[in-house]
Motif scaffolding. Sequence first.
Motif, short mmCIF file in Angstrom:
data_model
loop_
_atom_site.label_atom_id
_atom_site.label_comp_id
_atom_site.label_asym_id
_atom_site.label_seq_id
_atom_site.Cartn_x
_atom_site.Cartn_y
_atom_site.Cartn_z
N VAL A 154 0.87 -1.18 0.00
CA VAL A 154 0.00 0.00 0.00
C VAL A 154 0.90 1.23 0.00
N ARG A 155 1.04 1.83 -1.17
CA ARG A 155 1.87 3.02 -1.31
C ARG A 155 0.99 4.26 -1.18
N PRO A 156 1.55 5.39 -0.74
CA PRO A 156 0.74 6.58 -0.50
C PRO A 156 -0.07 7.09 -1.70
N HIS A 157 0.50 7.08 -2.89
CA HIS A 157 -0.17 7.68 -4.04
C HIS A 157 -0.37 6.69 -5.18
N ALA A 158 -0.64 5.45 -4.84
CA ALA A 158 -0.85 4.42 -5.85
C ALA A 158 -1.89 3.43 -5.35
N ARG A 159 -2.46 2.69 -6.27
CA ARG A 159 -3.41 1.65 -5.87
C ARG A 159 -2.66 0.52 -5.17
N PRO A 160 -3.30 -0.08 -4.17
CA PRO A 160 -2.65 -1.22 -3.53
C PRO A 160 -2.53 -2.39 -4.49
N ILE A 161 -1.49 -3.17 -4.31
CA ILE A 161 -1.28 -4.39 -5.09
C ILE A 161 -0.92 -5.51 -4.14
N LEU A 162 -1.10 -6.72 -4.61
CA LEU A 162 -0.68 -7.90 -3.87
C LEU A 162 0.53 -8.47 -4.61
N GLU A 163 1.64 -8.61 -3.90
CA GLU A 163 2.83 -9.20 -4.49
C GLU A 163 2.90 -10.67 -4.10
N VAL A 164 3.06 -11.52 -5.10
CA VAL A 164 3.20 -12.95 -4.89
C VAL A 164 4.62 -13.32 -5.29
N PRO A 165 5.49 -13.62 -4.31
CA PRO A 165 6.88 -13.93 -4.65
C PRO A 165 6.99 -15.26 -5.39
N LEU A 166 7.94 -15.31 -6.30
CA LEU A 166 8.21 -16.53 -7.05
C LEU A 166 9.58 -17.06 -6.67
N PRO A 167 9.82 -18.34 -6.84
CA PRO A 167 11.13 -18.90 -6.49
C PRO A 167 12.28 -18.23 -7.25
N ALA A 168 12.02 -17.74 -8.44
CA ALA A 168 13.07 -17.09 -9.23
C ALA A 168 13.47 -15.73 -8.65
N PRO A 223 8.53 -10.87 -7.88
CA PRO A 223 7.14 -11.22 -7.62
C PRO A 223 6.21 -10.97 -8.81
N VAL A 224 5.06 -11.60 -8.75
CA VAL A 224 3.95 -11.31 -9.65
C VAL A 224 3.08 -10.29 -8.93
N HIS A 225 2.64 -9.28 -9.63
CA HIS A 225 1.78 -8.24 -9.04
C HIS A 225 0.32 -8.51 -9.41
N VAL A 226 -0.54 -8.52 -8.41
CA VAL A 226 -1.98 -8.74 -8.61
C VAL A 226 -2.70 -7.46 -8.21
N GLN A 227 -3.57 -6.99 -9.09
CA GLN A 227 -4.39 -5.81 -8.80
C GLN A 227 -5.85 -6.23 -8.72
N ALA A 228 -6.61 -5.51 -7.93
CA ALA A 228 -8.07 -5.64 -7.94
C ALA A 228 -8.58 -4.45 -8.76
N ILE A 229 -9.34 -4.75 -9.80
CA ILE A 229 -9.80 -3.72 -10.73
C ILE A 229 -11.31 -3.76 -10.81
N HIS A 230 -11.94 -2.60 -10.68
CA HIS A 230 -13.39 -2.52 -10.78
C HIS A 230 -13.79 -2.38 -12.24
N TRP A 279 -3.25 -9.92 -13.10
CA TRP A 279 -1.86 -10.08 -12.69
C TRP A 279 -0.95 -10.04 -13.91
N ARG A 280 0.31 -9.83 -13.63
CA ARG A 280 1.32 -9.82 -14.67
C ARG A 280 2.66 -10.14 -14.04
N PRO A 281 3.59 -10.66 -14.84
CA PRO A 281 4.92 -10.90 -14.31
C PRO A 281 5.63 -9.57 -14.03
#
Length: 97
Positions: free
Chosen positions: A33-47, A50-57, A66-68
């Motif tokens: 949760v950054r001050p001036h950006a939408r929150p994202i969920l980071e999913v770490p990968l073994p490599a 992370p993959v970033h997941v957004q909730a979009i209305h 999500w995207r790599p």
Amino acid sequence: MRPDGLHERERFVHLVRLSWDLRCLELASSLVVRPHARPILEVPLPAGKPVHVQAIHRPHGWVFAWRPWWSRTWRRGEWVWALDENAAAKIKTAVGQ
């Protein structure tokens, strides 16, 4: 960017719920949760990165997209309805975990 309070709260709730569901599938995640950006969920990968997941209305409801880490654009097929009871499992499969 000045976020709409109601949508931002809903976005946050969807991401927290997804994080908990991923935890139940033994997949770690971090809510960013950054001050001036939408929150994202980071999913770490073994490599490492992370993959970033957004909730979009969208007009018909909320989706998780999500995207790599290396992709600058969101791809069409990388999304699932946020209220899909298998959303976490679909994301886990999609990110290769």
